[in-house]
Write a protein that holds these residues in place. Sequence first.
Motif, PDB file in Angstrom:
ATOM      1  N   ILE A 277     122.619  49.306  18.888  1.00  0.00           N
ATOM      2  CA  ILE A 277     123.745  51.028  18.906  1.00  0.00           C
ATOM      3  C   ILE A 277     124.169  51.287  16.899  1.00  0.00           C
ATOM      4  CG2 ILE A 277     124.991  49.311  19.991  1.00  0.00           C
ATOM      5  CD1 ILE A 277     126.601  48.026  18.232  1.00  0.00           C
ATOM      6  N   THR A 278     123.216  50.406  15.913  1.00  0.00           N
ATOM      7  CA  THR A 278     123.422  51.572  15.401  1.00  0.00           C
ATOM      8  C   THR A 278     122.370  53.228  15.580  1.00  0.00           C
ATOM      9  OG1 THR A 278     123.346  49.400  13.897  1.00  0.00           O
ATOM     10  CG2 THR A 278     122.807  50.578  12.742  1.00  0.00           C
ATOM     11  N   MET A 279     121.050  52.498  15.747  1.00  0.00           N
ATOM     12  CA  MET A 279     120.353  53.508  16.039  1.00  0.00           C
ATOM     13  C   MET A 279     121.121  54.604  17.015  1.00  0.00           C
ATOM     14  SD  MET A 279     116.483  52.786  16.599  1.00  0.00           S
ATOM     15  CE  MET A 279     115.630  51.362  15.003  1.00  0.00           C
ATOM     16  N   ALA A 280     121.908  54.466  18.238  1.00  0.00           N
ATOM     17  CA  ALA A 280     122.349  55.187  18.365  1.00  0.00           C
ATOM     18  C   ALA A 280     123.773  56.228  17.745  1.00  0.00           C
ATOM     19  CB  ALA A 280     123.111  54.661  20.195  1.00  0.00           C
ATOM     20  N   THR A 281     124.370  55.365  17.473  1.00  0.00           N
ATOM     21  CA  THR A 281     124.765  56.147  16.209  1.00  0.00           C
ATOM     22  C   THR A 281     124.826  56.626  14.955  1.00  0.00           C
ATOM     23  OG1 THR A 281     127.052  54.020  17.290  1.00  0.00           O
ATOM     24  CG2 THR A 281     127.199  55.549  15.154  1.00  0.00           C
TER      25      THR A 281
ATOM     26  N   MET B   3     127.339  47.808  11.617  1.00  0.00           N
ATOM     27  CA  MET B   3     127.565  47.198  13.364  1.00  0.00           C
ATOM     28  C   MET B   3     126.344  46.347  13.400  1.00  0.00           C
ATOM     29  SD  MET B   3     126.892  51.219  14.647  1.00  0.00           S
ATOM     30  CE  MET B   3     128.185  52.064  13.646  1.00  0.00           C
ATOM     31  N   THR B   4     126.511  45.496  15.187  1.00  0.00           N
ATOM     32  CA  THR B   4     125.353  44.931  14.745  1.00  0.00           C
ATOM     33  C   THR B   4     125.106  44.926  16.564  1.00  0.00           C
ATOM     34  OG1 THR B   4     123.872  42.945  15.113  1.00  0.00           O
ATOM     35  CG2 THR B   4     125.812  43.593  14.932  1.00  0.00           C
ATOM     36  N   GLY B   5     124.569  44.692  17.616  1.00  0.00           N
ATOM     37  CA  GLY B   5     125.054  44.572  18.858  1.00  0.00           C
ATOM     38  C   GLY B   5     123.088  45.614  18.932  1.00  0.00           C
ATOM     39  N   GLU B   6     122.705  44.880  20.195  1.00  0.00           N
ATOM     40  CA  GLU B   6     121.896  46.106  21.710  1.00  0.00           C
ATOM     41  C   GLU B   6     122.933  46.573  22.375  1.00  0.00           C
ATOM     42  OE1 GLU B   6     119.342  47.497  21.389  1.00  0.00           O
ATOM     43  OE2 GLU B   6     117.511  45.905  21.879  1.00  0.00           O
ATOM     44  N   ILE B   7     121.239  47.819  22.691  1.00  0.00           N
ATOM     45  CA  ILE B   7     122.240  48.854  23.730  1.00  0.00           C
ATOM     46  C   ILE B   7     121.214  49.218  25.326  1.00  0.00           C
ATOM     47  CG2 ILE B   7     120.839  50.829  23.085  1.00  0.00           C
ATOM     48  CD1 ILE B   7     123.430  52.645  23.646  1.00  0.00           C
ATOM     49  N   THR B   8     121.854  49.368  25.758  1.00  0.00           N
ATOM     50  CA  THR B   8     121.074  49.242  27.572  1.00  0.00           C
ATOM     51  C   THR B   8     120.691  50.913  27.530  1.00  0.00           C
ATOM     52  OG1 THR B   8     122.856  49.117  28.352  1.00  0.00           O
ATOM     53  CG2 THR B   8     122.067  47.211  28.522  1.00  0.00           C
ATOM     54  N   LEU B   9     119.835  51.255  29.040  1.00  0.00           N
ATOM     55  CA  LEU B   9     120.331  52.529  28.806  1.00  0.00           C
ATOM     56  C   LEU B   9     121.832  53.192  29.670  1.00  0.00           C
ATOM     57  CD1 LEU B   9     116.606  52.852  30.696  1.00  0.00           C
ATOM     58  CD2 LEU B   9     117.264  53.538  28.340  1.00  0.00           C
ATOM     59  N   ARG B  10     122.407  52.337  29.975  1.00  0.00           N
ATOM     60  CA  ARG B  10     123.913  52.785  30.457  1.00  0.00           C
ATOM     61  C   ARG B  10     124.755  52.228  29.608  1.00  0.00           C
ATOM     62  NH1 ARG B  10     124.592  48.620  35.306  1.00  0.00           N
ATOM     63  NH2 ARG B  10     123.417  47.380  34.609  1.00  0.00           N
ATOM     64  N   GLY B  11     124.153  52.662  28.444  1.00  0.00           N
ATOM     65  CA  GLY B  11     125.289  52.480  27.152  1.00  0.00           C
ATOM     66  C   GLY B  11     126.000  50.977  26.344  1.00  0.00           C
TER      67      GLY B  11
ATOM     68  N   PHE C 155     136.650  42.509  12.607  1.00  0.00           N
ATOM     69  CA  PHE C 155     136.053  42.332  13.398  1.00  0.00           C
ATOM     70  C   PHE C 155     136.816  43.214  15.472  1.00  0.00           C
ATOM     71  CE2 PHE C 155     134.819  38.716  10.482  1.00  0.00           C
ATOM     72  CZ  PHE C 155     132.946  39.105  10.450  1.00  0.00           C
ATOM     73  N   ILE C 156     135.722  43.868  15.367  1.00  0.00           N
ATOM     74  CA  ILE C 156     136.314  44.390  16.429  1.00  0.00           C
ATOM     75  C   ILE C 156     135.081  44.526  17.242  1.00  0.00           C
ATOM     76  CG2 ILE C 156     136.067  46.844  17.590  1.00  0.00           C
ATOM     77  CD1 ILE C 156     137.482  47.674  15.070  1.00  0.00           C
ATOM     78  N   LYS C 157     135.392  44.078  18.699  1.00  0.00           N
ATOM     79  CA  LYS C 157     134.312  43.540  19.883  1.00  0.00           C
ATOM     80  C   LYS C 157     134.211  44.831  20.894  1.00  0.00           C
ATOM     81  CE  LYS C 157     137.648  40.273  20.080  1.00  0.00           C
ATOM     82  NZ  LYS C 157     137.740  40.047  18.931  1.00  0.00           N
TER      83      LYS C 157
ATOM     84  N   ASP D 236     130.416  54.099  23.476  1.00  0.00           N
ATOM     85  CA  ASP D 236     131.482  54.912  23.707  1.00  0.00           C
ATOM     86  C   ASP D 236     132.466  53.754  22.581  1.00  0.00           C
ATOM     87  OD1 ASP D 236     130.365  56.502  25.411  1.00  0.00           O
ATOM     88  OD2 ASP D 236     131.866  56.083  27.472  1.00  0.00           O
ATOM     89  N   GLU D 237     132.893  52.557  22.897  1.00  0.00           N
ATOM     90  CA  GLU D 237     133.792  51.984  22.201  1.00  0.00           C
ATOM     91  C   GLU D 237     133.417  51.564  20.444  1.00  0.00           C
ATOM     92  OE1 GLU D 237     134.906  48.292  23.813  1.00  0.00           O
ATOM     93  OE2 GLU D 237     134.637  48.735  25.042  1.00  0.00           O
ATOM     94  N   VAL D 238     132.136  51.879  20.519  1.00  0.00           N
ATOM     95  CA  VAL D 238     131.097  52.065  18.879  1.00  0.00           C
ATOM     96  C   VAL D 238     131.993  52.777  18.882  1.00  0.00           C
ATOM     97  CG1 VAL D 238     129.144  51.633  17.729  1.00  0.00           C
ATOM     98  CG2 VAL D 238     129.357  50.095  20.329  1.00  0.00           C
ATOM     99  N   LEU D 239     131.439  54.689  18.837  1.00  0.00           N
ATOM    100  CA  LEU D 239     131.166  55.905  18.583  1.00  0.00           C
ATOM    101  C   LEU D 239     132.628  56.105  18.150  1.00  0.00           C
ATOM    102  CD1 LEU D 239     128.863  57.951  21.339  1.00  0.00           C
ATOM    103  CD2 LEU D 239     128.443  56.877  18.721  1.00  0.00           C
ATOM    104  N   LYS D 240     133.714  55.856  19.155  1.00  0.00           N
ATOM    105  CA  LYS D 240     135.192  55.709  18.826  1.00  0.00           C
ATOM    106  C   LYS D 240     135.229  55.190  17.316  1.00  0.00           C
ATOM    107  CE  LYS D 240     139.475  54.373  20.451  1.00  0.00           C
ATOM    108  NZ  LYS D 240     140.387  53.549  21.343  1.00  0.00           N
TER     109      LYS D 240
END
Length: 792
Positions: free
Chosen positions: A694-698, A715-723, A769-771, A776-780
Amino acid sequence: MIVQNGSTGGVQIMAKDTITQLPLLPLRGLIVYPSMVLHLDVGRDKSVKALEQSMVEDNRIFLASQKEINVDEPAKEDIYRMGTIANVKQMLKLPNGTIRVLVEGLERAELLQFKDEEEDYFLVDVEEIDETHGDKVEEEALMRTLLDYFEQYIKASKKTSKETLSSVSDIDEPGRLADIVASHLSLKMKDKQKILEITNVKERLDHLIEIINNEKEVLHLEKKIGQRVKKSMERTQKEYYLREQMKAIQKELGDKDGKTGEVAQLREKIEEANMPERIEKVAFKELDRYERIPNNSAESSVIRNYIEWLIALPWTEETEDILDIKRAEKTLNDDHYGLDKVKERILEYLAVQQLTESIKGPILCLVGPPGVGKTSLAQSIAKSIDRKFVRASLGGVRDEAEIRGHRRTYVGAMPGRIIQGMRKAETINPVFLLDEIDKMSNDFRGDPSSAMLEVLDPEQNSTFSDHFIEENYDLSNVMFIATANTLQTVPGPLLDRMEVISIAGYTEIEKLHIAKEHLLPKQIKDHGLTKGKFQVREEALLKLIRMYTREAGVRNLERTLASICRKGAKMIVSGEKKRVVVTEKMLEEMLGKPRFRYGQAEVENQVGAATGLAYTTAGGDTLSIEVSIYPGKGKLTLTGKLGDVMKESAQAAFSYIRSRAEELNIDPEFHDKSDIHIHVPEGATPKDGPSAGITMATALVSALTGRAVRKEVGMTGEITLRGRVLPIGGLKEKSLSAHRAGLKTILIPAENEKDLENIPESVRKDLNFIKVDHLDEVLKHALLEEPEDESK
């Protein structure tokens, strides 16, 4: 009164129907039959009074036996009802106060009732009982059989004289014969009383014949046993005589005690070793072989070594566990800071042990980086329950014989490390540390990890077999603790037998506590300093941890503290200073420039740069990911020494953005017009892991849209092709690094909410901490609403 006795042809005999009142003399361990004449020693007050009363009247007294010999003052219920009326023929007072009485048994009588008005002695009503007879011919035949059996009994027992047999043979009354024979038999009181109570003469003769027949068989067996014992004693005496001769010969030859004295010592040690019976038999058998083999034989030293190992091993000795949970908890907390999961598991074990007292020893595997305290924790566990501690290092072990031992046929054969450790422990229930279990390997000499399967299986290790010892050894009471740096090299079957407890490494806060409470006081003491002469400020300790040591454990931290203690000692001894207080500024003077740096939050909002959180072997750190867009043909370049997992995360983020370009207000043709370069600074440091998606996507969306990333957000988290945002590990360490770097908001996968409770309260208060579940929530939360003004 008519009495029906026995089954002698339906004969009915009238009793005398006379009830007599007589004094009672209770007998202990003795029964008097009619026609018997014997001496009695009387000493109890009531018994003496009863005798005196009988002498005043007609010299008659009622003799009945006590049911229990040990009762000094018998009550009514303690006395048998059937007894004998006797005539007191003579009384003699002895110097010790007792009275010796000569009595003659007259006839059987039954005690009807006690007269309660008398207190000094027992006065009772008794009824005389007549014997009943059957067929005279049959009784004659039984008399002859009884005499024949009695003669055989006398010959076998040798306790009764032949004169007794001749005197008994002259008796022609069957009832009297039965009573006299019974008086000469060594019977229990109950059996003698039973004979007294049989009034039918035929039945009494039958019963005596059966008893004597049984006694003859017992005497025959006793004779056999006696002969065996005699042979054994003769053999022992012969061996003793021969050994004495051997000693004399050896002494003449100048060999002093020679092997005989040595064998005697070994025999004594075997007897004192408390071995199980089967092991003791093996030891004595080998000792006999050793005794027969000449000293110069090669096998002689092999057998002696084997016997000494059997003697040295603990077979039954064990220490008693101190099952005090509060004491154990205090010990663990005093020795180690943190490590709550490990401590909790040990306390659970103690609680169950306290309730059941039969639980098998647990097999724990402490996994973590070097220097986190795995070995010292095992020592603290042993200390907390007051068990012996023994350690076996398995690093570099590649031969199965290192675990199971060598066969005794090999020269220089020895038991394996497990049996060697048990010998050092000297008890059957130590805490046994198997250090570096992940460092075992295998070669043509076997697979030691396969040998460890039996050691670490609670269902099998009660019969552990060592090739050298050759006899089963019980390891079920041992508390095994294994340590490993990684589980990747531990075989699956071996791992399945252990309960794995991970020790991820210490956070900065934990290191600070460990340094203050454990490491610094120890180093101050070891370097001859005192707290009054040498101090280290807390901010200096924190800087030392952050800037001069970077590790998961605390070994390097301890070495660095030792370094500043040495420098402080030099200052004091040289007279440069009387008292040293180490501050932040002094650290650079003592240790030089800082060796490491740690990530810090951006000063301003940045376009194309996002702050990620990384988990490293030294704890957590922040990771800045930068994206640059320039004209080209859609080439994606990745730099910063990234691993395969991070490269795939970048590709997944790139593909997701292409699929959602219009919704994200990005030119759908951007990949045909522009090249994209993703870079992670500090390119010399290898980086890999699944939490940078999610960091790279952001950072990519920020660079393509011109919208800046908020400076206070990590931020930290893995991303899938569907976001979708997938969970990650190491949230505690990552959160601490974010707090250290000055970030205010952390975006974490929603599924990691359960890990928030592991984060220290002081850190949770300062961070928001925001879950998030989707990009889309990350970008927001991460991007500003409007693009940054390019004119700025």
